[in-house]
Design a protein around this motif. Structure first.
Motif, PDB file in Angstrom:
ATOM      1  N   PHE A   1     -21.286  47.072 -21.938  1.00  0.00           N
ATOM      2  CA  PHE A   1     -22.249  47.495 -22.960  1.00  0.00           C
ATOM      3  C   PHE A   1     -23.563  47.862 -22.296  1.00  0.00           C
ATOM      4  O   PHE A   1     -24.151  47.055 -21.565  1.00  0.00           O
ATOM      5  CB  PHE A   1     -22.468  46.372 -23.971  1.00  0.00           C
ATOM      6  CG  PHE A   1     -23.375  46.736 -25.129  1.00  0.00           C
ATOM      7  CD1 PHE A   1     -23.132  47.864 -25.900  1.00  0.00           C
ATOM      8  CD2 PHE A   1     -24.459  45.940 -25.443  1.00  0.00           C
ATOM      9  CE1 PHE A   1     -23.960  48.183 -26.975  1.00  0.00           C
ATOM     10  CE2 PHE A   1     -25.291  46.249 -26.513  1.00  0.00           C
ATOM     11  CZ  PHE A   1     -25.039  47.375 -27.279  1.00  0.00           C
TER      12      PHE A   1
ATOM     13  N   ARG B   1     -21.874  52.423 -25.263  1.00  0.00           N
ATOM     14  CA  ARG B   1     -22.305  51.818 -26.518  1.00  0.00           C
ATOM     15  C   ARG B   1     -21.169  51.577 -27.508  1.00  0.00           C
ATOM     16  O   ARG B   1     -21.406  51.267 -28.676  1.00  0.00           O
ATOM     17  CB  ARG B   1     -23.390  52.696 -27.159  1.00  0.00           C
ATOM     18  CG  ARG B   1     -24.628  52.822 -26.295  1.00  0.00           C
ATOM     19  CD  ARG B   1     -25.702  53.706 -26.915  1.00  0.00           C
ATOM     20  NE  ARG B   1     -26.136  53.220 -28.223  1.00  0.00           N
ATOM     21  CZ  ARG B   1     -27.218  53.661 -28.854  1.00  0.00           C
ATOM     22  NH1 ARG B   1     -27.981  54.590 -28.303  1.00  0.00           N
ATOM     23  NH2 ARG B   1     -27.539  53.182 -30.045  1.00  0.00           N
TER      24      ARG B   1
ATOM     25  N   GLN C   1     -20.925  48.992 -30.491  1.00  0.00           N
ATOM     26  CA  GLN C   1     -21.702  49.196 -31.708  1.00  0.00           C
ATOM     27  C   GLN C   1     -20.887  49.868 -32.811  1.00  0.00           C
ATOM     28  O   GLN C   1     -21.318  49.897 -33.969  1.00  0.00           O
ATOM     29  CB  GLN C   1     -22.950  50.030 -31.403  1.00  0.00           C
ATOM     30  CG  GLN C   1     -23.977  49.300 -30.554  1.00  0.00           C
ATOM     31  CD  GLN C   1     -25.184  50.157 -30.239  1.00  0.00           C
ATOM     32  OE1 GLN C   1     -25.064  51.319 -29.876  1.00  0.00           O
ATOM     33  NE2 GLN C   1     -26.364  49.579 -30.382  1.00  0.00           N
TER      34      GLN C   1
ATOM     35  N   GLN D   1     -30.855  44.575 -28.819  1.00  0.00           N
ATOM     36  CA  GLN D   1     -29.765  44.824 -29.763  1.00  0.00           C
ATOM     37  C   GLN D   1     -29.318  43.569 -30.504  1.00  0.00           C
ATOM     38  O   GLN D   1     -28.471  43.639 -31.394  1.00  0.00           O
ATOM     39  CB  GLN D   1     -28.570  45.467 -29.040  1.00  0.00           C
ATOM     40  CG  GLN D   1     -28.902  46.748 -28.301  1.00  0.00           C
ATOM     41  CD  GLN D   1     -29.701  47.720 -29.162  1.00  0.00           C
ATOM     42  OE1 GLN D   1     -29.252  48.119 -30.241  1.00  0.00           O
ATOM     43  NE2 GLN D   1     -30.875  48.117 -28.684  1.00  0.00           N
TER      44      GLN D   1
ATOM     45  N   ASP E   1     -32.442  55.923 -28.682  1.00  0.00           N
ATOM     46  CA  ASP E   1     -31.269  56.302 -29.466  1.00  0.00           C
ATOM     47  C   ASP E   1     -31.066  57.813 -29.459  1.00  0.00           C
ATOM     48  O   ASP E   1     -29.925  58.301 -29.476  1.00  0.00           O
ATOM     49  CB  ASP E   1     -31.411  55.816 -30.911  1.00  0.00           C
ATOM     50  CG  ASP E   1     -31.092  54.341 -31.063  1.00  0.00           C
ATOM     51  OD1 ASP E   1     -30.446  53.780 -30.159  1.00  0.00           O
ATOM     52  OD2 ASP E   1     -31.498  53.745 -32.081  1.00  0.00           O
TER      53      ASP E   1
ATOM     54  N   MET F   1     -24.706  57.151 -28.861  1.00  0.00           N
ATOM     55  CA  MET F   1     -23.328  56.740 -28.584  1.00  0.00           C
ATOM     56  C   MET F   1     -22.497  57.952 -28.178  1.00  0.00           C
ATOM     57  O   MET F   1     -22.556  59.001 -28.817  1.00  0.00           O
ATOM     58  CB  MET F   1     -22.714  56.067 -29.809  1.00  0.00           C
ATOM     59  CG  MET F   1     -21.360  55.431 -29.542  1.00  0.00           C
ATOM     60  SD  MET F   1     -20.641  54.636 -31.009  1.00  0.00           S
ATOM     61  CE  MET F   1     -21.898  53.408 -31.372  1.00  0.00           C
TER      62      MET F   1
END
Length: 324
Positions: free
Chosen positions: A175, A180, A183, A267, A303, A308
């Motif tokens: 991770f 990612r 998630q 996170q 982000d 992701m």
């Protein structure tokens, strides 16, 4: 400190991955590795992560020697299940009850301890029902040979099945800003069940340490030479991604590695990253990330910079051994 799981042990915010001290990232230096472990303990780091396959066996022996006089300061997490032949090649994944006990006895002996703090199934044996594996692991807890149980690279369904046999204290999976996948659903399941999360490779196997560029070539004894993310066009694309992360790190006056670790820590308080290193200097750089707090604006920017699926290439050349 962070608690691993609803009823698990307390860990310093950042743990220490010890794999590279003995294998996979070029030659090791036991003296420097021992200094690194001791410095980690001095800084308050208490979670040391290893596995019987690292070396094989050498890493557990190294940790056993290093903590012999400081056992009360350490949470030792070791793993079983990846079986190697005499050449060091993984030949099978074994989760049979007989092997669980055999592997545990070997780890206890090499570590020089009476009890393993966190015993982790390294990979899921698809030929053995998870209930059988975890039944055997639960027996080790009853016997006092193991305190807590964990599993690595397991799907949500597998985690639920294991948890029904014996409480899963933690799940360990890769991770980072460039990996990612947890998630997408795994972290939600773990929070529902009260299970902690140990994030391995939180620096993307060095990709997020800021010292790899598009021209980097890895020697044959560095297993990144076999990983899709570290070659050709994939490496060039991933270095460009890291360069965008670097811009924010430079604005904060911190290293790319520190920013990447601060992101993982942000996170959730149920997540403990275990960056691997074999030098005191890198350890101190990593641990300093525990004092960083990212703003909401910074988290949103990261982000957008590293969403992701942004990394190019798979984590492993063959993902068939990952229970997804």
């Amino acid at each position: 400190m962070r608690q691993l799981g609803k009823n698990g042990p307390a860990s310093f915010d950042i743990g220490l991955g010890c794999m590279g001290m003995s294998q996979f990232y070029g030659p090791g230096d036991d003296a420097e590795s021992t200094r690194t472990i001791h410095r980690a303990l001095d800084l308050g780091v208490n979670l040391l992560d290893t596995a019987d396959m690292y070396g094989p066996y050498l890493n557990e022996e190294l940790i056993g020697r290093a903590v012999r006089d400081r056992r009360e300061q350490v949470l030792i997490a070791t793993k079983f299940g990846n079986v190697k032949d005499e050449t060091g090649r993984v030949v099978r994944v074994d989760g049979t009850p007989a092997y669980v006990r055999q592997a545990c006895e070997g780890s206890l002996r090499r570590l020089g301890v009476d009890t393993i703090d966190i015993y982790c199934q390294h990979r899921v044996d698809r030929s053995t029902p998870i209930e059988e594996t975890w039944g055997a692991m639960a027996e080790l807890v009853k016997e006092g040979k193991v305190r807590y149980l964990a599993v690595s690279e397991a799907s949500e369904q597998t985690v639920r099945r294991a948890h029904a046999v014996h409480p899963v204290t933690a799940v360990q999976t890769e991770f980072s800003l460039v990996s990612r996948d947890p998630q997408a659903g795994l972290l939600h399941t773990l929070r529902e069940l009260g299970i902690g999360f140990i994030a391995y490779a939180p620096l993307g196997r060095g990709l997020l340490n800021g010292r790899i560029d598009a021209d980097t070539r890895f020697p044959d004894d560095d297993f990144r030479s076999t990983l899709p993310r570290f070659g050709g066009d994939n490496l060039r694309a991933n270095v460009e991604l890291v360069d965008r992360v670097r811009e924010l790190a430079n604005r904060r006056g911190i290293t790319v590695a520190q920013l990447a670790l601060a992101w993982v820590l942000a996170q959730g308080r149920d997540i403990v990253p275990i960056p691997g290193t074999k030098t005191v200097a890198r350890l101190e750089e990593n641990v300093a990330a525990a004092d960083l707090t990212l703003t909401e604006d910074e988290l949103r920017l990261l982000d957008s910079v590293a969403p992701m699926g942004a990394a190019a290439g798979d984590r492993y050349p063959d993902m068939s051994g990952v229970d997804i």
